[in-house]
Design a protein around this motif. Structure first.
Motif, PDB file in Angstrom:
ATOM      1  N   VAL A   3       0.842  -1.196   0.000  1.00 31.97           N
ATOM      2  CA  VAL A   3       0.000   0.000   0.000  1.00 31.97           C
ATOM      3  C   VAL A   3       0.883   1.253   0.000  1.00 31.97           C
ATOM      4  CG1 VAL A   3      -1.777   1.247   1.301  1.00 31.97           C
ATOM      5  CG2 VAL A   3      -1.757  -1.253   1.291  1.00 31.97           C
ATOM      6  N   THR A   4       0.479   2.247  -0.780  1.00 33.54           N
ATOM      7  CA  THR A   4       1.226   3.508  -0.827  1.00 33.54           C
ATOM      8  C   THR A   4       1.041   4.289   0.473  1.00 33.54           C
ATOM      9  OG1 THR A   4       1.076   3.663  -3.207  1.00 33.54           O
ATOM     10  CG2 THR A   4       1.415   5.722  -2.031  1.00 33.54           C
ATOM     11  N   GLU A   5       2.156   4.804   0.992  1.00 30.40           N
ATOM     12  CA  GLU A   5       2.117   5.637   2.196  1.00 30.40           C
ATOM     13  C   GLU A   5       2.620   7.028   1.867  1.00 30.40           C
ATOM     14  OE1 GLU A   5       3.315   2.715   5.944  1.00 30.40           O
ATOM     15  OE2 GLU A   5       4.855   3.922   5.002  1.00 30.40           O
ATOM     16  N   GLN A   6       2.271   7.970   2.737  1.00 26.34           N
ATOM     17  CA  GLN A   6       2.879   9.303   2.656  1.00 26.34           C
ATOM     18  C   GLN A   6       3.626   9.583   3.950  1.00 26.34           C
ATOM     19  OE1 GLN A   6      -0.302  12.094   1.729  1.00 26.34           O
ATOM     20  NE2 GLN A   6       0.156  11.915  -0.451  1.00 26.34           N
ATOM     21  N   THR A   7       4.723  10.323   3.854  1.00 22.94           N
ATOM     22  CA  THR A   7       5.489  10.722   5.030  1.00 22.94           C
ATOM     23  C   THR A   7       5.867  12.195   4.908  1.00 22.94           C
ATOM     24  OG1 THR A   7       7.401  10.151   6.422  1.00 22.94           O
ATOM     25  CG2 THR A   7       7.735   9.999   4.049  1.00 22.94           C
ATOM     26  N   ARG A  18      23.547  24.339   4.241  1.00 20.78           N
ATOM     27  CA  ARG A  18      24.663  23.543   3.713  1.00 20.78           C
ATOM     28  C   ARG A  18      24.554  23.297   2.211  1.00 20.78           C
ATOM     29  NH1 ARG A  18      26.640  19.767   7.397  1.00 20.78           N
ATOM     30  NH2 ARG A  18      27.836  18.946   5.649  1.00 20.78           N
ATOM     31  N   GLY A  19      23.385  23.624   1.644  1.00 22.52           N
ATOM     32  CA  GLY A  19      23.220  23.468   0.194  1.00 22.52           C
ATOM     33  C   GLY A  19      23.007  22.036  -0.240  1.00 22.52           C
ATOM     34  N   VAL A  20      22.303  21.238   0.606  1.00 23.13           N
ATOM     35  CA  VAL A  20      22.076  19.839   0.231  1.00 23.13           C
ATOM     36  C   VAL A  20      20.611  19.550  -0.137  1.00 23.13           C
ATOM     37  CG1 VAL A  20      24.086  18.960   1.470  1.00 23.13           C
ATOM     38  CG2 VAL A  20      21.880  19.046   2.649  1.00 23.13           C
ATOM     39  N   ILE A  21      19.852  20.601  -0.457  1.00 25.52           N
ATOM     40  CA  ILE A  21      18.448  20.381  -0.857  1.00 25.52           C
ATOM     41  C   ILE A  21      18.395  19.424  -2.052  1.00 25.52           C
ATOM     42  CG2 ILE A  21      16.347  21.439  -1.773  1.00 25.52           C
ATOM     43  CD1 ILE A  21      17.132  24.039  -0.338  1.00 25.52           C
ATOM     44  N   GLY A  22      19.168  19.735  -3.074  1.00 27.25           N
ATOM     45  CA  GLY A  22      19.167  18.907  -4.284  1.00 27.25           C
ATOM     46  C   GLY A  22      19.616  17.488  -3.996  1.00 27.25           C
ATOM     47  N   GLU A  23      20.655  17.364  -3.178  1.00 23.59           N
ATOM     48  CA  GLU A  23      21.196  16.044  -2.805  1.00 23.59           C
ATOM     49  C   GLU A  23      20.124  15.187  -2.107  1.00 23.59           C
ATOM     50  OE1 GLU A  23      24.493  14.845  -3.156  1.00 23.59           O
ATOM     51  OE2 GLU A  23      23.836  12.990  -2.177  1.00 23.59           O
ATOM     52  N   VAL A  24      19.405  15.803  -1.148  1.00 21.18           N
ATOM     53  CA  VAL A  24      18.379  15.058  -0.405  1.00 21.18           C
ATOM     54  C   VAL A  24      17.240  14.659  -1.340  1.00 21.18           C
ATOM     55  CG1 VAL A  24      16.641  15.226   1.433  1.00 21.18           C
ATOM     56  CG2 VAL A  24      18.970  16.088   1.830  1.00 21.18           C
ATOM     57  N   ILE A  25      16.776  15.602  -2.151  1.00 21.40           N
ATOM     58  CA  ILE A  25      15.670  15.285  -3.068  1.00 21.40           C
ATOM     59  C   ILE A  25      16.112  14.220  -4.070  1.00 21.40           C
ATOM     60  CG2 ILE A  25      14.169  16.208  -4.892  1.00 21.40           C
ATOM     61  CD1 ILE A  25      13.995  18.803  -3.261  1.00 21.40           C
ATOM     62  N   SER A  26      17.351  14.313  -4.514  1.00 20.39           N
ATOM     63  CA  SER A  26      17.878  13.332  -5.450  1.00 20.39           C
ATOM     64  C   SER A  26      17.878  11.924  -4.832  1.00 20.39           C
ATOM     65  CB  SER A  26      19.289  13.753  -5.848  1.00 20.39           C
ATOM     66  OG  SER A  26      19.871  12.771  -6.630  1.00 20.39           O
ATOM     67  N   ARG A  27      18.273  11.821  -3.570  1.00 20.67           N
ATOM     68  CA  ARG A  27      18.280  10.511  -2.903  1.00 20.67           C
ATOM     69  C   ARG A  27      16.850   9.967  -2.761  1.00 20.67           C
ATOM     70  NH1 ARG A  27      23.177   9.832   1.260  1.00 20.67           N
ATOM     71  NH2 ARG A  27      24.753  10.986   0.115  1.00 20.67           N
ATOM     72  N   ILE A  28      15.894  10.852  -2.447  1.00 21.86           N
ATOM     73  CA  ILE A  28      14.488  10.445  -2.347  1.00 21.86           C
ATOM     74  C   ILE A  28      14.018   9.892  -3.696  1.00 21.86           C
ATOM     75  CG2 ILE A  28      12.131  11.363  -2.111  1.00 21.86           C
ATOM     76  CD1 ILE A  28      13.336  13.355   0.017  1.00 21.86           C
ATOM     77  N   LYS A  31      15.607   6.525  -4.719  1.00 25.29           N
ATOM     78  CA  LYS A  31      15.024   5.399  -3.980  1.00 25.29           C
ATOM     79  C   LYS A  31      13.740   4.917  -4.654  1.00 25.29           C
ATOM     80  CE  LYS A  31      14.724   2.775  -0.188  1.00 25.29           C
ATOM     81  NZ  LYS A  31      15.656   1.649   0.022  1.00 25.29           N
ATOM     82  N   GLY A  32      13.121   5.794  -5.455  1.00 13.47           N
ATOM     83  CA  GLY A  32      11.869   5.427  -6.132  1.00 13.47           C
ATOM     84  C   GLY A  32      10.645   6.080  -5.520  1.00 13.47           C
ATOM     85  N   LEU A  33      10.897   6.901  -4.493  1.00 11.03           N
ATOM     86  CA  LEU A  33       9.791   7.627  -3.864  1.00 11.03           C
ATOM     87  C   LEU A  33       9.445   8.838  -4.718  1.00 11.03           C
ATOM     88  CD1 LEU A  33      11.223   7.438  -0.247  1.00 11.03           C
ATOM     89  CD2 LEU A  33       9.220   6.190  -1.092  1.00 11.03           C
ATOM     90  N   THR A  34       8.227   9.354  -4.558  1.00 12.62           N
ATOM     91  CA  THR A  34       7.824  10.527  -5.344  1.00 12.62           C
ATOM     92  C   THR A  34       7.397  11.658  -4.416  1.00 12.62           C
ATOM     93  OG1 THR A  34       5.593   9.644  -5.562  1.00 12.62           O
ATOM     94  CG2 THR A  34       7.119   9.174  -7.357  1.00 12.62           C
ATOM     95  N   LEU A  35       7.345  12.856  -4.963  1.00 13.85           N
ATOM     96  CA  LEU A  35       6.995  14.040  -4.181  1.00 13.85           C
ATOM     97  C   LEU A  35       5.528  14.398  -4.422  1.00 13.85           C
ATOM     98  CD1 LEU A  35      10.130  16.290  -4.895  1.00 13.85           C
ATOM     99  CD2 LEU A  35       9.840  14.471  -3.195  1.00 13.85           C
ATOM    100  N   LEU A  76       8.357  18.608   2.683  1.00 16.61           N
ATOM    101  CA  LEU A  76       7.940  17.771   1.566  1.00 16.61           C
ATOM    102  C   LEU A  76       6.984  16.686   2.047  1.00 16.61           C
ATOM    103  CD1 LEU A  76      11.506  17.489   1.493  1.00 16.61           C
ATOM    104  CD2 LEU A  76      10.773  17.439  -0.865  1.00 16.61           C
ATOM    105  N   VAL A  77       6.027  16.351   1.219  1.00 15.06           N
ATOM    106  CA  VAL A  77       5.275  15.127   1.422  1.00 15.06           C
ATOM    107  C   VAL A  77       5.808  14.133   0.405  1.00 15.06           C
ATOM    108  CG1 VAL A  77       3.021  14.007   1.390  1.00 15.06           C
ATOM    109  CG2 VAL A  77       3.250  16.339   2.285  1.00 15.06           C
ATOM    110  N   VAL A  78       6.326  13.019   0.933  1.00  9.23           N
ATOM    111  CA  VAL A  78       6.988  12.009   0.107  1.00  9.23           C
ATOM    112  C   VAL A  78       6.119  10.758   0.112  1.00  9.23           C
ATOM    113  CG1 VAL A  78       9.037  10.533  -0.014  1.00  9.23           C
ATOM    114  CG2 VAL A  78       9.279  12.974   0.537  1.00  9.23           C
ATOM    115  N   GLU A  79       6.001  10.161  -1.061  1.00  9.20           N
ATOM    116  CA  GLU A  79       5.005   9.103  -1.255  1.00  9.20           C
ATOM    117  C   GLU A  79       5.621   7.859  -1.870  1.00  9.20           C
ATOM    118  OE1 GLU A  79       0.943  10.607  -2.501  1.00  9.20           O
ATOM    119  OE2 GLU A  79       1.670   9.664  -4.354  1.00  9.20           O
ATOM    120  N   GLY A  80       5.086   6.693  -1.494  1.00  4.84           N
ATOM    121  CA  GLY A  80       5.524   5.437  -2.113  1.00  4.84           C
ATOM    122  C   GLY A  80       5.253   4.270  -1.186  1.00  4.84           C
ATOM    123  N   PRO A  81       5.514   3.044  -1.630  1.00 10.32           N
ATOM    124  CA  PRO A  81       5.340   1.889  -0.762  1.00 10.32           C
ATOM    125  C   PRO A  81       6.308   1.957   0.426  1.00 10.32           C
ATOM    126  CG  PRO A  81       6.079   1.229  -2.971  1.00 10.32           C
ATOM    127  CD  PRO A  81       5.988   2.709  -2.973  1.00 10.32           C
TER     128      PRO A  81
END
Ligand code: RTP
Ligand code: MG
Length: 140
Positions: A3-7, A18-28, A31-35, A76-81
């Motif tokens: 089931v899809t969850e949101q977090t 620190r300028g890691v916004i892009g890095e964090v979103i890229s890792r999300i 992983k296969g999660l979506t925004l 962010l609301v991040v979504e996926g299994p």
């Protein structure tokens, strides 16, 4: 199929600075999660204390609120299994040195527990409460 969850994910003020916004979103995304929602926002003390209400009696609560309100965060609301556990896995343990392992966001970029770059909801109940707090207009 799971089931899809949101977090609810926050890139905390240290992560933004620190300028890691892009890095964090890229890792999300890798992983296969979506925004499902994304906003840069400076949070009020009221919202911050509600967000971290479970820690109200802890000795670090005052400095935690001061830190979280010290500059803009990315919410962010991040979504996926299994999105809740999946993002906690990407983040790593709370203490970036003692608990988070290399390869995680905190393990790769953090040194101190307070300045651990990201937040992720820790249960379905927390996720529902936090998404309602940060994105009241979002239907989930
Ligand atoms: P978060 O809620 O931010 O995702 O972090 P977490 O679940 O891994 O850790 P939690 O126990 O919920 O702590 C919330 C945040 O408070 C700060 N903290 N400081 N000085 C300290 O001993 C201390 N302990 C916790 C950290 O920023 C932690 O992420
Ligand atoms: Mg927590």
């Amino acid at each position: 199929m799971l089931v899809t969850e949101q977090t609810l994910v926050l890139i905390k003020p240290d992560g933004v600075q620190r300028g890691v916004i892009g890095e964090v979103i890229s890792r999300i995304e890798r992983k296969g999660l979506t925004l499902a929602a994304l906003e840069l926002r400076t949070v009020t003390t009221e919202i911050a204390s509600e967000h971290y209400a479970e820690h109200a009696e802890r000795p670090f609560f005052g400095s935690l609120l001061e830190f979280i309100t010290s500059g803009p965060v990315v919410a962010l609301v991040v979504e996926g299994p299994r999105a809740i556990a999946a993002f906690r896995q990407l983040a790593g343990g709370t203490d970036p040195v003692e608990k988070a392992t290399p390869g995680t966001i905190r393990g790769d970029f953090g040194l101190e527990t307070q300045f651990n770059l990201v937040h992720g909801s820790d249960s379905p109940e927390s996720a529902a409460r936090e998404i309602g707090l940060w994105f009241p207009s979002l239907n989930s």
